[in-house]
Design an enzyme around this catalytic site. Sequence first.
Site, short mmCIF file in Angstrom:
data_model
loop_
_atom_site.label_atom_id
_atom_site.label_comp_id
_atom_site.label_asym_id
_atom_site.label_seq_id
_atom_site.Cartn_x
_atom_site.Cartn_y
_atom_site.Cartn_z
N ARG A 130 0.69 -1.16 0.19
CA ARG A 130 -0.07 0.15 0.00
C ARG A 130 0.83 1.21 0.04
O ARG A 130 0.46 2.49 -0.35
CB ARG A 130 -1.00 -0.08 1.19
CG ARG A 130 -2.06 -0.85 1.09
CD ARG A 130 -3.23 -0.98 2.21
NE ARG A 130 -3.76 0.45 2.43
CZ ARG A 130 -4.47 0.71 3.56
NH1 ARG A 130 -4.48 -0.19 4.35
NH2 ARG A 130 -4.92 1.76 3.65
N TYR A 144 -8.48 15.75 -4.90
CA TYR A 144 -8.48 16.96 -4.19
C TYR A 144 -7.55 16.93 -2.78
O TYR A 144 -7.24 15.93 -2.40
CB TYR A 144 -9.87 16.96 -3.85
CG TYR A 144 -10.62 16.02 -2.83
CD1 TYR A 144 -11.18 14.98 -3.57
CD2 TYR A 144 -10.75 16.10 -1.59
CE1 TYR A 144 -11.57 13.88 -2.74
CE2 TYR A 144 -11.33 15.20 -0.82
CZ TYR A 144 -11.90 13.92 -1.48
OH TYR A 144 -12.51 13.17 -0.62
N PRO A 145 -7.12 18.16 -2.39
CA PRO A 145 -6.40 18.42 -1.44
C PRO A 145 -7.23 18.65 -0.11
O PRO A 145 -8.30 19.19 -0.21
CB PRO A 145 -5.49 19.40 -1.72
CG PRO A 145 -6.07 20.33 -2.81
CD PRO A 145 -7.20 19.45 -3.49
N ASN A 147 -7.36 19.73 4.43
CA ASN A 147 -6.83 19.89 5.58
C ASN A 147 -7.89 19.30 6.69
O ASN A 147 -8.73 19.19 6.67
CB ASN A 147 -6.54 21.36 5.88
CG ASN A 147 -5.53 22.06 5.18
OD1 ASN A 147 -4.46 21.50 4.57
ND2 ASN A 147 -5.83 23.54 5.04
N LYS A 148 -7.12 19.13 8.15
CA LYS A 148 -8.00 18.93 9.19
C LYS A 148 -7.99 20.34 10.06
O LYS A 148 -6.85 21.02 10.03
CB LYS A 148 -7.46 17.90 10.18
CG LYS A 148 -7.42 16.56 9.40
CD LYS A 148 -8.74 15.82 9.67
CE LYS A 148 -8.66 14.49 9.17
NZ LYS A 148 -7.83 13.39 9.68
N GLN A 184 -8.70 4.34 -2.72
CA GLN A 184 -8.36 5.65 -2.21
C GLN A 184 -6.75 5.60 -1.99
O GLN A 184 -6.38 4.50 -1.60
CB GLN A 184 -9.01 6.13 -0.97
CG GLN A 184 -8.31 5.94 0.31
CD GLN A 184 -8.31 4.95 0.86
OE1 GLN A 184 -8.52 3.45 0.11
NE2 GLN A 184 -8.27 4.57 2.42
N SER A 222 -14.80 14.32 9.04
CA SER A 222 -15.15 15.28 7.84
C SER A 222 -16.06 16.50 8.25
O SER A 222 -15.76 17.36 7.68
CB SER A 222 -15.60 14.45 6.73
OG SER A 222 -14.73 13.48 6.31
O1 76R Z 1 -5.40 2.84 6.74
C1 76R Z 1 -6.85 2.67 6.58
O2 76R Z 1 -7.12 1.89 5.61
C2 76R Z 1 -7.32 2.44 7.95
C3 76R Z 1 -8.31 3.20 7.96
C4 76R Z 1 -8.30 4.78 7.45
C5 76R Z 1 -7.22 5.82 7.63
C6 76R Z 1 -6.40 5.77 8.88
C7 76R Z 1 -8.85 5.18 6.14
C8 76R Z 1 -9.64 4.41 5.22
N1 76R Z 1 -8.49 6.43 5.97
C9 76R Z 1 -7.41 6.88 6.88
C10 76R Z 1 -6.89 8.02 6.79
MN1 76R Z 1 -9.18 7.73 4.52
N2 76R Z 1 -10.15 9.04 3.23
C11 76R Z 1 -9.82 10.32 3.13
C12 76R Z 1 -10.80 10.80 2.17
O3 76R Z 1 -13.80 13.47 1.64
C13 76R Z 1 -13.58 13.52 2.59
O4 76R Z 1 -14.41 13.59 3.72
C14 76R Z 1 -12.19 12.72 3.19
C15 76R Z 1 -11.35 12.53 2.19
C16 76R Z 1 -11.65 9.69 1.63
C17 76R Z 1 -12.55 9.96 0.42
C18 76R Z 1 -11.02 8.66 2.08
C19 76R Z 1 -11.37 7.34 1.74
N3 76R Z 1 -8.11 9.39 5.20
C20 76R Z 1 -7.12 9.20 6.00
C21 76R Z 1 -6.38 10.54 6.32
C22 76R Z 1 -5.39 10.82 7.22
C23 76R Z 1 -5.97 11.35 8.31
C24 76R Z 1 -5.03 11.59 9.56
O5 76R Z 1 -3.74 11.00 9.60
O6 76R Z 1 -5.21 12.60 10.36
C25 76R Z 1 -7.19 11.31 5.37
C26 76R Z 1 -6.94 12.82 5.28
C27 76R Z 1 -8.17 10.84 4.95
C28 76R Z 1 -9.09 11.14 3.85
N4 76R Z 1 -10.38 6.13 3.73
C29 76R Z 1 -10.65 4.95 4.34
C30 76R Z 1 -11.17 6.30 2.53
C31 76R Z 1 -11.75 4.96 2.29
C32 76R Z 1 -12.47 4.48 1.11
C33 76R Z 1 -11.04 4.00 3.46
C34 76R Z 1 -11.41 2.53 3.64
C35 76R Z 1 -10.29 1.73 2.91
C36 76R Z 1 -10.24 0.31 3.31
O7 76R Z 1 -10.82 -0.15 4.44
O8 76R Z 1 -9.87 -0.22 2.26
#
Ligand code: 76R
Length: 248
Positions: A130, A144-145, A147-148, A184, A222
């Site tokens: 991954r 898209y970019p 922030n938190k 993603q 979000s």
């Molecule tokens: O690593 C993992 O798969 C475990 C769970 C997970 C993490 C830690 C995960 C799952 N994400 C993680 C981290 Mn995500 N993700 C986004 C967006 O549009 C929005 O509202 C947000 C944009 C999408 C669409 C998305 C999709 N994720 C993050 C982080 C870092 C956070 C931090 O470190 O503070 C961001 C910014 C972020 C944003 N996420 C998933 C998805 C999807 C589809 C999953 C499930 C993946 C799976 O289980 O295979």
Amino acid sequence: MSEAAQTLEGWFALHDFRTIDWSAWKQADAAEREQAAGELRRMMEEWASVEAAKTGSTAVYAIVGQKADILFMHLRETLDELQEVETAFNKSAFADYTLPAYSYVSVVELSNYMAQPGTDPMQNPEIVARLKPILPKTRHICFYPMNKRRQGSDNWYMLPIDERREMMRSHGMTGRKYAGKVRQIITGSVGFDLWEWGVTLFADDPIQFKKLVYEMRFDEVSARFGEFGDFYVGNLLTSDKLGELLNV
Ligand code: 76R
């Protein structure tokens, strides 16, 4: 101070968006266009061979709307290699017919919110894969970019790690509903670019982007903390589609 999440980093990422200078393209004669398109095709073959050697990955998409015409998304082992790919493109004859539209520099990132304690993630082949993903060649891409938020009581970086972990768990559960429909790739860009993360989604059905992003807006992480930049959406640029795009 709240505990920082530990992150794992993989390949570096460059999202390189270009606009085609259509008037220059139309004014060029057929031989010039052929030469330029040939150079682009040769670069695409080179990127495919890097991918076959598993030392990087590239995906090329045609962008819909006026923000850009083409996205070259490159993943490479080092920042140096990313700059070399970018420079090689700039030196090509095809680049003379393009204008820079937008770019984003980041690195593939996994955070440890969901990690199993006491295990070494780098010994897990799934995690390593991954971090160095071969980009899916689905019919569509969405980038898209984001922030938190850091504002008043909605400051992500002031929350205790357990609270953040719980929200990330819920986020992951929402995401998992889209398994098999959307892939993603999260890239971290703190210290590299204007926003904190790049989100790149791949799907064969573009409606799934809308459904996933919409459903995530209701997830606390979000809803309370997500801040978003522009969205770029596009269609896979196969060799045939490239021919159609450049045919004038
Ligand atoms: O690593 C993992 O798969 C475990 C769970 C997970 C993490 C830690 C995960 C799952 N994400 C993680 C981290 Mn995500 N993700 C986004 C967006 O549009 C929005 O509202 C947000 C944009 C999408 C669409 C998305 C999709 N994720 C993050 C982080 C870092 C956070 C931090 O470190 O503070 C961001 C910014 C972020 C944003 N996420 C998933 C998805 C999807 C589809 C999953 C499930 C993946 C799976 O289980 O295979």
